[in-house]
Design a protein around this motif. Structure first.
Motif, short mmCIF file in Angstrom:
data_model
loop_
_atom_site.label_atom_id
_atom_site.label_comp_id
_atom_site.label_asym_id
_atom_site.label_seq_id
_atom_site.Cartn_x
_atom_site.Cartn_y
_atom_site.Cartn_z
N THR A 5 -10.96 -23.77 -29.89
CA THR A 5 -12.12 -22.57 -29.87
C THR A 5 -13.45 -23.44 -30.49
OG1 THR A 5 -11.67 -22.04 -32.25
CG2 THR A 5 -10.54 -20.86 -30.39
N VAL A 6 -13.48 -24.62 -31.00
CA VAL A 6 -14.35 -25.38 -31.61
C VAL A 6 -14.94 -26.38 -31.03
CG1 VAL A 6 -15.60 -26.14 -33.77
CG2 VAL A 6 -13.63 -24.58 -33.78
N CYS A 7 -16.22 -26.71 -30.55
CA CYS A 7 -16.76 -27.84 -30.15
C CYS A 7 -16.56 -28.82 -31.31
CB CYS A 7 -17.99 -27.71 -29.53
SG CYS A 7 -18.39 -27.11 -27.83
N CYS A 22 -14.35 -30.76 -20.16
CA CYS A 22 -15.60 -29.86 -20.38
C CYS A 22 -16.79 -30.34 -19.70
CB CYS A 22 -15.97 -29.77 -21.91
SG CYS A 22 -17.28 -29.16 -22.42
N PRO A 23 -17.47 -29.57 -18.99
CA PRO A 23 -18.66 -30.04 -18.17
C PRO A 23 -19.69 -30.76 -19.12
CG PRO A 23 -18.39 -27.64 -17.88
CD PRO A 23 -17.24 -28.12 -19.09
N GLY A 24 -19.66 -30.65 -20.32
CA GLY A 24 -20.49 -31.21 -21.09
C GLY A 24 -20.34 -32.59 -21.75
N ARG A 138 -31.74 -24.51 -21.32
CA ARG A 138 -30.44 -24.80 -21.70
C ARG A 138 -30.06 -25.28 -23.31
NH1 ARG A 138 -26.83 -23.64 -17.80
NH2 ARG A 138 -27.41 -23.74 -15.42
N THR A 169 -22.43 -18.28 -31.80
CA THR A 169 -22.18 -19.08 -32.43
C THR A 169 -22.19 -20.36 -31.62
OG1 THR A 169 -19.68 -18.48 -32.06
CG2 THR A 169 -20.37 -18.18 -34.21
N SER A 170 -23.36 -20.98 -31.21
CA SER A 170 -23.54 -21.87 -30.32
C SER A 170 -24.70 -23.16 -30.55
CB SER A 170 -24.03 -21.05 -29.16
OG SER A 170 -23.67 -22.05 -27.59
N ASP A 171 -25.32 -23.68 -29.53
CA ASP A 171 -26.04 -24.55 -29.67
C ASP A 171 -26.96 -24.54 -30.79
OD1 ASP A 171 -25.65 -24.44 -26.33
OD2 ASP A 171 -25.85 -26.37 -27.01
N ILE B 149 -15.64 -18.58 -31.41
CA ILE B 149 -15.83 -19.34 -29.91
C ILE B 149 -17.08 -20.15 -30.48
CG2 ILE B 149 -16.25 -19.60 -27.60
CD1 ILE B 149 -13.42 -18.47 -28.20
N ILE B 150 -16.88 -21.44 -30.69
CA ILE B 150 -18.18 -22.11 -31.18
C ILE B 150 -18.21 -23.37 -30.02
CG2 ILE B 150 -18.99 -23.62 -33.27
CD1 ILE B 150 -16.70 -22.55 -34.88
N TRP B 151 -18.87 -22.79 -29.02
CA TRP B 151 -18.90 -23.65 -27.83
C TRP B 151 -20.49 -23.95 -27.42
CZ3 TRP B 151 -15.47 -21.29 -23.47
CH2 TRP B 151 -14.04 -21.66 -24.12
N ARG B 152 -20.65 -25.26 -26.94
CA ARG B 152 -22.26 -25.38 -26.76
C ARG B 152 -22.39 -25.01 -25.26
NH1 ARG B 152 -25.52 -28.43 -29.77
NH2 ARG B 152 -24.68 -29.67 -31.46
N GLY B 153 -23.57 -25.03 -24.72
CA GLY B 153 -23.77 -24.50 -23.59
C GLY B 153 -22.88 -25.01 -22.31
N PRO B 154 -22.62 -25.96 -21.91
CA PRO B 154 -21.69 -26.50 -20.88
C PRO B 154 -20.51 -25.85 -20.97
CG PRO B 154 -23.13 -28.36 -21.78
CD PRO B 154 -23.16 -27.37 -22.81
N LYS B 155 -19.89 -25.80 -22.09
CA LYS B 155 -18.46 -25.26 -21.97
C LYS B 155 -18.45 -23.65 -21.89
CE LYS B 155 -14.28 -26.10 -24.31
NZ LYS B 155 -13.34 -26.98 -24.73
N LYS B 156 -19.52 -23.14 -22.20
CA LYS B 156 -19.77 -21.59 -22.18
C LYS B 156 -19.86 -21.54 -20.49
CE LYS B 156 -23.11 -20.61 -25.05
NZ LYS B 156 -23.92 -19.85 -25.88
N ASN B 157 -20.66 -22.41 -19.85
CA ASN B 157 -20.97 -22.18 -18.46
C ASN B 157 -19.67 -22.56 -17.77
OD1 ASN B 157 -23.69 -22.12 -19.08
ND2 ASN B 157 -23.77 -24.29 -18.59
N GLY B 158 -18.89 -23.50 -18.14
CA GLY B 158 -17.50 -23.81 -17.46
C GLY B 158 -16.76 -22.64 -17.37
N ASP B 185 -28.29 -20.38 -21.57
CA ASP B 185 -27.11 -21.06 -20.60
C ASP B 185 -26.50 -19.92 -19.78
OD1 ASP B 185 -27.26 -23.20 -22.77
OD2 ASP B 185 -26.59 -23.99 -20.88
#
Lengths: 300, 319
Positions: A5-7, A22-24, A138, A169-171, B149-158, B185
């Motif tokens: 659940t965590v980047c 992961c796409p990123g 983005r 809880t993002s970028d 859910i601590i995701w950056r943009g690309p992972k959310k897009n996925g 995103d």
């Protein structure tokens, strides 16, 4: 076992187990090296005594209103304070401080923030051609501007810097915390409204702070009770008491309740300060400021 | 000291643009190298897969705001329920409800599905059903609903792409999509992924005060910029009726004319006002749909009036 659940942050970015597929992933791997401006950012931030994140997770609970009222209160009582708006898509602070027409000035020492009601303010809104321009960026671009705000804004020596964050809880949240990794973030104030729907998200926000090693200074319950102007009946439009129960459940300080007051909504829409008169609302904000200071002192 | 970016008002050209990584707006963007190399520009085969999966979905409606906490998720859930209400209709109406608020999914609790899990079948991920309403949210994929859910943009897009491509939506008359606040995103991606599948339109939710309208105008301009038809604007929490003395009061004063004035200024339809009823918050908390539990209240009647206008818009697009 890696936590999906965590980047991941810091060293593992792009290379942790949960990054596979992961796409990123490629972007994260390429951004592994430390930002070239990190040491300049650290110098700026070390001139600021207290750095506090204002977070929620949930939208519309009054984070920005709380950030602006806390900041104006801190200034009213004699301290030097700045507010950084890292809500890039929905920057509200210029409106709340009535400085929407300000355009950033760049001088030798950095980008000069707007000053309103004794508070230094910086926001992406000061860069937009007009107020209605959407900011369709983005994550990576939002990250970039946040780093610039921290590194290039001439805050000077402040007693407090409040960082107003967007919902989620993002970028923006990851980037702010990551950028401040070399300097001490005193903690986060979590703002919520009382109802269960908001508290769901607050539980996630508490988990976020714990995973990111950010101290939780406490929880504020906003929009807690509305007094009918005709009959003085108190209606709990968004329920009541839920935030205090949650704070007890997680053993987190409860900083206070703030009532729903339409006259404050009106003041906020016109960027005026509540501190010209004393009322129930300003008392509750003063109470929260005092409690935040108590919690910070406990930690030190 | 680096100067303030000259390109400050320039938007990201988009990873699929031929200018990706090459515009002045790209200077300093951490993604610049990847975009400029053209790797991000390759045609996305999944757009075709999404089109195929959604070929039997007649109308796709986005519910947007720009501002958080205006009642998007509450409105989306009541909209989906009202659309699927077959009391007045001769035929069954199939509705899907997709929650793409990845960091703050509210739909599971509002629909009384808190704690439900998604199942896999040979046809893909099966949505969770409430009567005939098919619901999908990241909330259903978590072991613990309190997980962050601590995701950056690309992972959310996925994950958003997977919700469109891998969920067995089947035949639907309406797919209603609940979005988070903002123009980032999630919003860019949903528009991008549905490029070949067409979006019927967007309903935009706001509250009356200027601090909300500030963000909502940006959202409207986002829709215009990416060519999403705007069904109209709903003004939520417009008045409060005291349960004790029945007096009406305005909690969020429309200091700049509210949504009605904004719609006039921006030349877009105003769909209606929804009053603030404390029972709505309680219904969302307990997962019992408000318009079903309290069908004769002023708020429920107002909801249904807005829904009728949304239906009419959709019907007009099929003519």
């Amino acid at each position: 076992m890696s936590d999906i659940t965590v980047c991941p942050s810091k060293e593992e970015v792009g290379y942790a187990r949960q990054c596979d597929g992961c796409p990123g992933q490629q972007y994260c791997q390429s951004s592994q090296s430390e930002h070239p401006g990190q040491s300049a950012l650290d110098v700026r931030m070390k001139a600021i005594k207290r750095k506090i994140l204002i977070v929620s997770g949930k939208g519309g609970v009054g984070k920005s209103t709380m950030s602006s009222q806390l900041a104006m209160g801190i200034a009213h009582f004699g301290s030097k304070v700045g507010v950084l708006d890292v809500d890039i898509c929905g920057p509200s602070l210029p409106k709340l401080f009535n400085c929407e027409d300000y355009q950033i000035v760049s001088q030798e020492w950095g980008w000069i923030p707007a000053i309103s009601n004794g508070v230094s303010v910086m926001s992406v809104a000061f860069m937009l051609p007009n107020r209605d321009s959407p900011v369709i960026w983005r994550g990576p671009r939002k990250t970039n501007i946040i780093i610039r705000f921290l590194k290039d804004t001439y805050w000077g020596k402040l007693d407090y810097l409040l960082i107003d964050t967007p919902p989620g809880t993002s970028d923006e949240h990851l980037s702010t915390i990551s950028s401040l990794k070399n300097v001490k973030v005193d903690g986060a104030v979590i703002v919520t409204t009382p109802q269960e729907l908001a508290l769901d998200t607050i539980r996630r926000e508490i988990t976020f702070c714990q995973k990111m090693n950010v101290t939780i200074l406490g929880i504020v319950e906003n929009m807690s009770g509305y007094v009918c102007p005709c009959c003085d009946e108190i209606s709990d439009i968004f329920s009541t008491g839920g935030a205090e129960e949650l704070a007890n459940e997680f053993d987190i300080p409860f900083l206070g309740k703030v009532p729903l007051d339409p006259s404050v909504v009106q003041l906020c829409d016109t960027g005026k300060t509540i501190w010209e008169t004393e009322n129930q609302y300003s008392d509750s904000i003063k109470n929260i400021i005092d409690n935040i200071e108590i919690e910070i002192n406990k930690i030190q | 000291m680096q100067p303030i970016p000259e390109d400050k008002q320039e938007h990201c050209p988009g990873t699929e643009s031929d200018q990706a990584g090459k515009q002045s707006a790209c200077e300093g963007c951490p993604n610049q190298q990847i975009c400029a190399s053209g790797e991000a520009n390759l045609p996305d085969p999944d757009l075709g897969n999404i089109k195929e999966r959604l070929k039997d979905v007649k109308h796709k409606i986005l519910v947007l705001s720009g501002k958080g906490g205006v009642g998007k998720s509450t409105f989306t859930s009541q909209l989906a329920l009202a659309l699927s209400d077959t009391e007045q209709e001769e035929e069954e109406i199939d509705v899907g409800l997709l929650d793409i608020d990845i960091c703050g999914p509210s739909i599971p609790r509002i629909m009384g599905l808190h704690g439900s899990r998604v199942h896999n079948s040979s046809m893909g991920w099966e949505p969770v059903y409430v009567d005939q309403l098919a619901v999908m949210s990241i909330g259903f994929l978590l072991d613990d609903p309190a997980d962050a859910i601590i995701w950056r943009g690309p992972k959310k897009n996925g994950i958003i792409k997977q919700f469109l491509k891998d969920v067995n939506w089947g035949e639907l008359d309406y797919l209603v999509v609940d979005t988070p606040p903002g123009t980032s995103d999630e919003h860019i991606s949903i528009v991008q992924y549905l490029k070949e599948s067409s979006i019927t339109g967007a309903v935009i939710v706001t509250t009356p005060q200027e601090i909300s309208l500030l963000d909502v105008r940006k959202e409207i301009n986002f829709c215009k910029k990416v060519n999403i038809p705007i069904i109209g604007v709903v003004e939520n929490m417009s008045i409060f009726v005291c349960p004790n003395c029945k007096a009406e009061s305005v909690i969020f004063p429309p200091t700049t004319g509210g949504a009605v004035k904004m719609c006039e200024d921006m030349d877009i339809p105003f769909l209606g006002s929804l009053p603030l009823d404390p029972r709505i918050a309680r219904s969302c908390d307990t997962g019992k749909p408000f318009i079903v539990e309290y069908p004769d209240t002023p708020a429920a009647i107002a909801y249904r009036s807005v829904v009728d206008k949304v239906k009419q818009f959709c019907e007009d697009t099929t003519k």
